[in-house]
Every structure is written in C-alpha cells, then in structure tokens.
Write an enzyme that holds these catalytic residues in place. Structure first.
Site, PDB file in Angstrom:
ATOM      1  N   SER A  51       0.806  -1.218   0.000  1.00  0.00           N
ATOM      2  CA  SER A  51       0.000   0.000   0.000  1.00  0.00           C
ATOM      3  C   SER A  51       0.845   1.277   0.000  1.00  0.00           C
ATOM      4  O   SER A  51       0.343   2.349  -0.320  1.00  0.00           O
ATOM      5  CB  SER A  51      -0.934   0.022   1.215  1.00  0.00           C
ATOM      6  OG  SER A  51      -0.211   0.154   2.418  1.00  0.00           O
ATOM      7  N   LYS A  92       1.304   4.474   6.820  1.00  0.00           N
ATOM      8  CA  LYS A  92       0.678   5.346   5.822  1.00  0.00           C
ATOM      9  C   LYS A  92       1.366   6.706   5.855  1.00  0.00           C
ATOM     10  O   LYS A  92       2.132   7.023   6.754  1.00  0.00           O
ATOM     11  CB  LYS A  92      -0.815   5.537   6.108  1.00  0.00           C
ATOM     12  CG  LYS A  92      -1.631   4.250   6.193  1.00  0.00           C
ATOM     13  CD  LYS A  92      -1.735   3.523   4.873  1.00  0.00           C
ATOM     14  CE  LYS A  92      -2.552   2.226   5.035  1.00  0.00           C
ATOM     15  NZ  LYS A  92      -2.512   1.397   3.808  1.00  0.00           N
TER      16      LYS A  92
END
Length: 248
Positions: A51, A92
C-alpha cells in the site's frame, strides 16, 4: 648501541600498544553506544503490504523513530494503530493535519487548503486521481492518511463514513519511518510537495548513529589487528638487521 636500539623499539612498542588500546576502547564505546542509542530511539517494522509502494514495498524492513504524535507533520510516513482500522500496526503517509481541508482531485492532483500537492513519491504513471476524495476538514488533533499506492490502499478514504471522516488521532501514532533498511534503500526522500504549507519534519539521528557504529567497528578491528601486525614487523626487523660486529 644494541641496548639503545632495543630500548627505542620497546618504547615504540609500548606507545603502539597504548594507542591500540585507546582505539579499541573508543571503538567499543562508539559501537555499543551507537547500538544502544538506536535501540532507544528506533523500532524496526516489517511492512506486510504494497500500500506504500514504491516508497515501501511488501516485506521491506523499516526503521521508525519513536515520536510523540504531536511531532507529526504533513508528508511524514508514520506507524500507527487505530482500533476501527483493525488495531494493528499500519504504515501510511500523513497528507493533512488538524484544521486542513483536503480533497482530490484538481488537475489530477491532491489539494490541501486549496494548494495542489506535487506527490513525487506516487507510482510512475499513477496520479492522485486513482482515488477521488470529497473535501474533508480534518478535526483538530487528528490526521488524514493515504497510502502511496492509491489504487490499493485501505487508508482514510476507506473510512470516510466513520466519525472523524476517516481521520486518525495523533495519539494513535507510534513512530515516524526514517529509512528502509532491508533491502538497503536508505533514508526516505523528503516530501517537498508539502513545503508550501509549512515546515517538514527533520529526520532523526539515524545517519549519525550508523556512522558511530561503523567508525566504532573500524577502530575495534584496527586496534585489535595492530598487536599481531606490530609483532610480526618487530620480529622481521630483528631478523633482518644484523648487530654490528664487536658490539656489546
């Protein structure tokens, strides 16, 4: 004359041994101190998904500096836990902080407070439009996070309907990623696209720590090798330099 030569050699030997011992002692301090310093400041993590590709790919080992959530700034790649997201460590990128208005997209770019952000870390050929974001005002004390691989990241955009519009409390942040250490990709590039919105985070002392460890290792190995090398050279010198005839 022979006695004088022997005394000179002995003096040099003692000085060399002293310097060797000092080098090894200093090397041990730097080597062990560097590891101890790093263990206090940094936490290793293995990233399980793509991701954050291409910045960090599945299986990469990263070093993240333990920080307080209040130190997080736009552009930082952080390790955090959020109960509603699965209550497990996740990695993230912070794209907006409390008070910011974030949306996507304007001319294919993410906007924060109306400014288009140049995201050079996105995968080649992919722009921010891979995932649309309605304008969200980030509540005070919270963060809006996205993965660099926008098309396959379960990030704030997957939680927009939750309280806080997909944002995460600063207190959920455990650490800020400084570097990918396996494979050895090195320090993360600075997210310069956010500079127009405020100052960026300063990387932690990872380079200084690795330098201390490397210098310490060299001093320990060099100091340890001095004794055998000096001994061989001394024996060779005594063998190849004959004593003058008649000297006592």
């Amino acid at each position: 004359m022979s006695g004088t030569t022997r005394r000179t050699d002995e003096g040099r030997g003692r000085l060399g041994s002293t310097l060797s011992g000092l080098a090894m002692a200093l090397g041990c301090v730097l080597f062990l101190g560097g590891f101890a310093w790093g263990a206090v400041l940094y936490q290793p993590y293995t990233v399980p998904t793509d991701s954050m590709a291409p910045t960090i790919t599945a299986g990469d080992r990263v070093l993240a500096q333990r920080i307080d959530g209040g130190q997080v700034r736009r552009g930082d790649v952080v390790v955090f836990r959020q109960k509603s997201w699965g209550d497990m460590p996740m990695v993230k990128r912070v794209v907006a902080v409390g008070g910011d208005k974030v949306a996507c997209c304007t001319e294919g770019k993410l906007t924060v407070n109306g400014k288009k952000i140049d995201e050079g870390y996105l995968p080649e050929g992919q722009d921010a439009e891979a995932m649309g974001i309605p304008e969200v005002t980030v509540p005070k004390g919270r963060l809006f996070l996205l993965g660099d691989e926008r098309s396959g990241s379960l990030d704030s955009t997957a939680h927009l309907t939750e309280a806080g519009s997909g944002t995460v409390p600063r207190t959920s942040v455990d650490a800020r990623v400084d570097a990918v250490v396996w494979p050895m990709d090195g320090m993360l590039a600075r997210p310069t696209g956010f500079e127009t919105l405020g100052s960026l985070s300063t990387p932690g002392p990872l380079r200084l720590i690795t330098t201390a460890i490397a210098v310490g290792a060299v001093l320990v190995l060099g100091g340890g090798a001095y004794g055998p090398i000096a001994g061989r050279m001394g024996r060779r010198g005594r063998t190849t330099t004959p004593e003058p005839a008649g000297a006592h």
